[in-house]
Design a protein around this motif. Structure first.
Motif, PDB file in Angstrom:
ATOM      1  N   GLY A  11      -4.065   5.495   2.573  1.00 13.89           N
ATOM      2  CA  GLY A  11      -3.628   4.169   2.144  1.00 13.89           C
ATOM      3  C   GLY A  11      -2.145   3.974   2.339  1.00 13.89           C
ATOM      4  N   LEU A  12      -1.369   5.001   2.025  1.00 14.06           N
ATOM      5  CA  LEU A  12       0.077   4.915   2.228  1.00 14.06           C
ATOM      6  C   LEU A  12       0.405   4.807   3.707  1.00 14.06           C
ATOM      7  N   LEU A  13      -0.291   5.561   4.548  1.00 14.70           N
ATOM      8  CA  LEU A  13      -0.043   5.480   5.990  1.00 14.70           C
ATOM      9  C   LEU A  13      -0.335   4.076   6.520  1.00 14.70           C
ATOM     10  N   ALA A  14      -1.399   3.457   6.019  1.00 15.48           N
ATOM     11  CA  ALA A  14      -1.715   2.091   6.445  1.00 15.48           C
ATOM     12  C   ALA A  14      -0.607   1.130   6.036  1.00 15.48           C
ATOM     13  N   LEU A  15      -0.105   1.275   4.820  1.00 19.17           N
ATOM     14  CA  LEU A  15       0.977   0.412   4.347  1.00 19.17           C
ATOM     15  C   LEU A  15       2.231   0.609   5.195  1.00 19.17           C
ATOM     16  N   LEU A  16       2.553   1.854   5.497  1.00 23.34           N
ATOM     17  CA  LEU A  16       3.743   2.131   6.311  1.00 23.34           C
ATOM     18  C   LEU A  16       3.594   1.533   7.707  1.00 23.34           C
ATOM     19  N   GLY A  17       2.392   1.609   8.273  1.00 22.66           N
ATOM     20  CA  GLY A  17       2.167   1.014   9.583  1.00 22.66           C
ATOM     21  C   GLY A  17       2.404  -0.478   9.576  1.00 22.66           C
ATOM     22  N   ALA A  18       1.970  -1.154   8.504  1.00 15.98           N
ATOM     23  CA  ALA A  18       2.183  -2.599   8.400  1.00 15.98           C
ATOM     24  C   ALA A  18       3.656  -2.924   8.229  1.00 15.98           C
TER      25      ALA A  18
END
Length: 419
Positions: free
Chosen positions: A212-219
């Protein structure tokens, strides 16, 4: 609206932690312009100034999550204050050595960026312990995002004042000394001294093992790209519509829009999952970037730039809440630092990307970059919706060694039991 913010500031230690963190971050928020002005005063070229500023930025991006992990392991005072001292001393070496010996200049600037203390992540880790109530923490995150906009507006002004009153060398020395005092004021406070990270599982990925954190960082990488590209695209527009004064108004309007949006966002209690709310905020952010391509007269363009900034601080504040929900147990400071790093790297990429785009197609195509970057950020959030969603109905798993959504999730704040 004011009552909610006053309630936060009246909480014991809250005003001190916020003010100390802002003062402690002065060296970071002013580093780029201070380095450029100092190199110019030394007779160096703009290419050298840009290269040194870039080295500082890259080193800072590397150092923030690394130091954040150390804070989670060893506590705030044992990491934040030594790092602040090391960063200030490295900048002092640069100020006194100048640009005569380039390896020394590059090494000193790199060390100053690498050891910049992760005060932002540290403050966000402290809010749940200081404020206790979840709705207050949400408001504090919004206030934190607003304070960032104020600091990045006031900071460059302080540099120019120091340069005009004393010298560029004095600006480097004074601002970094003040930054150390700010860090000291934070780390000697009772909440900072008492704060301890929750037990963490040894893992080389640290906070990055959370999908979930990786997805947020990608955005947020692409949100940073959008912001960085606006600063470059505004230059040729200003050249055709009044020069430096117009450019200054455009940048001020961008910050003012974010300030207004952040204040309004933090004054309201929001229901529902922040992950879904972030999708709406990023969609609004992307839509508000599109009118910039109209490039009307200077007054109307300033208004459109302010509109483009309105949803930035709310999106950042909402991201803070999501980081706290998805950070694996014992990694909250590192996780917040990764958000700072990703956003900074994205802004740098946006700056570098917009340059050749503007040269090839002019300001019009330059202003198309933030709209495209905002759209990509929205696509990332939509594509990773399941990954970012915290499972509904999950109870608090007190015995779990991790607050990892991929294993056992807590719908409350992950850092709530860290003090």
């Amino acid at each position: 609206m004011a009552a909610g913010y006053l309630e936060i500031l009246r909480a014991r230690h809250a005003a001190r932690l916020l003010a100390g963190t802002l003062v402690g971050r002065l060296p970071n928020s002013t580093a780029a312009i201070a380095i450029v002005l100092f190199v110019r005063a030394e007779g160096g070229t703009y290419s050298l100034a840009g290269a040194l500023a870039a080295v500082y930025g890259v080193a800072n991006a590397v150092g923030q999550p690394s130091l954040g992990r150390l804070v989670d392991v060893y506590g705030q005072p044992r990491v934040q204050l030594p790092a602040a001292l090391a960063s200030a001393l490295a900048m002092a070496v640069f100020a006194f050595a100048g640009t005569g010996v380039l390896p020394v200049a590059y090494g000193a600037v790199a060390a100053a960026g690498l050891f910049t203390p992760p005060l932002e992540g540290g403050l966000r880790a402290l809010w749940p312990a200081v404020l206790r109530r979840e709705d207050q923490v949400h408001t504090a995150y919004a206030m934190d995002a607003v304070a960032q906009e104020v600091m990045f507006t006031v900071g460059p002004l302080l540099v120019t004042v120091c340069v005009s009153v004393w010298s560029a060398q004095a600006a480097l020395l004074v601002l970094n000394a003040v930054g150390v005092l700010g860090a000291l004021w934070v780390v000697v406070s009772p909440p900072s001294r008492a704060w301890r990270s929750a037990p963490r599982e040894a893992h080389w990925l640290g906070a990055l093992r959370s999908r979930g954190l990786l997805a947020l960082l990608g955005a947020f990488l692409f949100v940073g790209v959008a912001l960085g590209s606006i600063t470059v695209a505004s230059v040729p527009y200003a050249d055709d519509h009044g020069g430096d004064a117009v450019y200054g108004w455009l940048m001020a309007a961008l910050g003012l829009g974010a300030l207004v949006g952040g204040v309004a966002y933090g004054a309201r209690r929001w229901a529902g999952a922040p992950e879904r709310r972030l999708v709406g905020l990023v969609a609004a952010l992307a839509v508000c970037y599109l009118p910039l391509t109209l490039m009307p007269g200077a007054v109307a363009m300033v208004a459109l730039t302010a509109l483009a900034g309105v949803f930035l601080a709310p999106a950042i504040a909402c991201a803070f809440v999501i980081v706290d929900r998805h950070a694996p147990r014992g990694t909250v400071t590192e996780a917040f630092s990764w958000l700072v790093t990703t956003f900074t790297v994205g802004a740098s990429v946006g700056t570098g990307l917009a340059g050749p785009v503007v040269e090839a197609g002019g300001a019009l195509w330059g202003f198309a970059v933030p709209g495209a970057a905002g759209a990509v950020s929205l696509v990332v959030l939509l594509a990773t919706g399941r990954v970012m969603a915290v499972p509904a109905g999950s109870g608090v798993v007190a015995a779990s060694s991790e607050n990892d959504p991929n294993r056992a999730a807590e719908p409350r704040f992950s850092s709530g039991d860290r003090a």
